[in-house]
Design a protein around this motif. Structure first.
Motif, PDB file in Angstrom:
ATOM      1  N   GLN A 194      -1.500  -6.418  -8.483  1.00  0.00           N
ATOM      2  CA  GLN A 194      -2.626  -6.543  -7.575  1.00  0.00           C
ATOM      3  C   GLN A 194      -3.946  -6.545  -8.340  1.00  0.00           C
ATOM      4  O   GLN A 194      -4.893  -7.219  -7.982  1.00  0.00           O
ATOM      5  CB  GLN A 194      -2.635  -5.389  -6.571  1.00  0.00           C
ATOM      6  CG  GLN A 194      -1.569  -5.496  -5.498  1.00  0.00           C
ATOM      7  CD  GLN A 194      -1.709  -4.378  -4.501  1.00  0.00           C
ATOM      8  OE1 GLN A 194      -1.628  -3.206  -4.855  1.00  0.00           O
ATOM      9  NE2 GLN A 194      -1.932  -4.725  -3.256  1.00  0.00           N
ATOM     10  N   THR A 335      -9.929  -1.650  -2.077  1.00  0.00           N
ATOM     11  CA  THR A 335      -8.547  -1.829  -2.511  1.00  0.00           C
ATOM     12  C   THR A 335      -8.366  -1.442  -3.970  1.00  0.00           C
ATOM     13  O   THR A 335      -7.387  -0.784  -4.343  1.00  0.00           O
ATOM     14  CB  THR A 335      -8.107  -3.287  -2.302  1.00  0.00           C
ATOM     15  OG1 THR A 335      -8.229  -3.614  -0.920  1.00  0.00           O
ATOM     16  CG2 THR A 335      -6.663  -3.488  -2.745  1.00  0.00           C
ATOM     17  N   ASN A 339      -5.902   1.490  -5.395  1.00  0.00           N
ATOM     18  CA  ASN A 339      -4.861   1.239  -6.392  1.00  0.00           C
ATOM     19  C   ASN A 339      -4.989   2.180  -7.582  1.00  0.00           C
ATOM     20  O   ASN A 339      -3.985   2.668  -8.118  1.00  0.00           O
ATOM     21  CB  ASN A 339      -4.921  -0.211  -6.873  1.00  0.00           C
ATOM     22  CG  ASN A 339      -4.439  -1.186  -5.813  1.00  0.00           C
ATOM     23  OD1 ASN A 339      -3.727  -0.804  -4.891  1.00  0.00           O
ATOM     24  ND2 ASN A 339      -4.832  -2.436  -5.943  1.00  0.00           N
TER      25      ASN A 339
END
Length: 372
Positions: A194, A335, A339
């Motif tokens: 990601q 995000t 993470n």
């Protein structure tokens, strides 16, 4: 209950049969040796005490009877009596019946030896109280030995079963640990996957403007991007990289953004590092720096963005601070920060602090990792 008793009995007999097949003649030789020692001891003891030896036929027949009593009691009678559920009167009767049968067989064998094989012995002597007492003592003596042998077999069987259970449990635990390790690695790899595309797309957007308007700057930007992508695809796939390598990529990102905006961005990069070769988790610092350029207002001379890296005795500290842009083209859902938190929790549980949030118009992030 009777069915359960029969099943238990069959299980024991099959288990004994299996053990015999598994051990082969080794177990049989041990039994023969033990009985040979026992018989030799008894005959020698009787000879020393009485000074006489009984006829060979008597020894053969009576020891066959005694050995049969031993194994029948241990392997057939006791499993039925002790493993058939609750206590019942017939169990005692069963044992008494066993004793009666043995005494009757001794009498019949004695008569057979005297009448048929002409063994020199007075028939009246086998019906005396002394003879009866000796026979009863002999029977109880062998029954007690058979009982001990039965419990020894059960003890060994239970120990083997317990050891086998522990081995299976250990194997299961090892498989679970291996599965958890593989799952953890898969999760970490997914999080990295990601992060790396995120770094790629933002960096490409950084060079877009300079590639169109300044070929020389575009050439430099391509070289910088090449280094960043190489680090993201190779170093980002490792468990750790050295701090120096990630700092070089931070400088590359800063330079790319300065190229795009004509060196008009106000960014301070401060380093307080004792050991540049300290191993660190890759991509974490890069993600923080990306967020500074992605969401920060960097044109205010009085409020420059700050990037701070500190390393001392294996402790690493990252701090970033920037004004929040009022006209962000790309909305933030944090995000990247989420993470980072998940990765830190997976790799450094209980050994890190991670704080971020707004302080007025400033967005601040601070990460401290101990015992790297």
């Amino acid at each position: 209950m009777k069915c359960l008793a029969r099943l238990n009995h069959l299980y024991i007999m099959r288990r004994i049969s299996y053990n015999f097949k598994e051990n082969g003649f080794k177990g049989l030789k041990i039994h023969i040796l033990c009985w040979a020692i026992f018989i030799t001891y008894e005959i020698s003891f009787i000879f020393i005490v009485t000074g006489r030896i009984t006829e060979l036929q008597s020894y053969i027949v009576f020891y066959m009877l005694n050995i049969s009593l031993f194994y029948i009691h241990a392997l057939w009678v006791l499993p039925r009596v002790l493993e058939s559920g609750k206590f019942k009167l017939w169990k005692i009767s069963f044992l008494l019946f066993e004793i009666v049968i043995y005494i009757m067989l001794v009498l019949l064998i004695s008569l057979f030896l005297i009448k048929v094989l002409n063994v020199n012995k007075d028939p009246k002597s086998i019906f005396t109280k002394v003879s009866f007492a000796n026979t009863l003592f002999r029977c109880i003596y062998l029954i007690l030995y058979g009982t001990g042998y039965y419990f020894l077999l059960n003890f060994i069987r239970n120990k083997k079963a317990e050891m086998a259970r522990k081995v299976r449990l250990e194997q299961l635990n090892n498989k679970l640990l291996e599965a958890n390790s593989q799952l953890l690695q898969a999760e970490v790899d997914y999080l990295r996957a990601q992060i790396n595309p995120h770094l790629l797309f933002n960096t490409l957007s950084f060079i877009k403007h300079s590639a169109k308007h300044s070929p020389e700057d575009a050439d430099e930007a391509i070289m910088l991007l090449s280094g960043i992508l190489s680090f993201a695809t190779q170093g980002g796939g490792k468990e750790t990289v050295i701090l120096k390598d990630e700092i070089i990529q931070v400088e590359n990102i800063i330079r790319l953004n300065q190229l795009r905006f004509g060196d008009r961005l106000n960014v301070r990069f401060t380093q307080n590092i004792q050991n540049y070769n300290t191993p660190i988790m890759p991509i974490v610092l890069l993600t923080l720096v990306e967020n500074v350029f992605k969401h920060g207002e960097l044109h205010d001379v009085n409020n420059p963005a700050e990037i701070y890296v500190e390393e001392s005795f294996g402790k690493v500290v990252y701090r970033t601070r920037n004004l929040v842009a009022n006209d962000q083209l790309i909305p933030s859902n944090n995000t990247g920060l989420q993470n980072i938190r998940v990765r830190l929790e997976k790799s450094f549980p209980g050994r890190y602090t991670f704080n971020h949030g707004l302080d007025g118009k400033q967005f601040k992030v601070e990460i401290e990792i101990r015992d790297m």
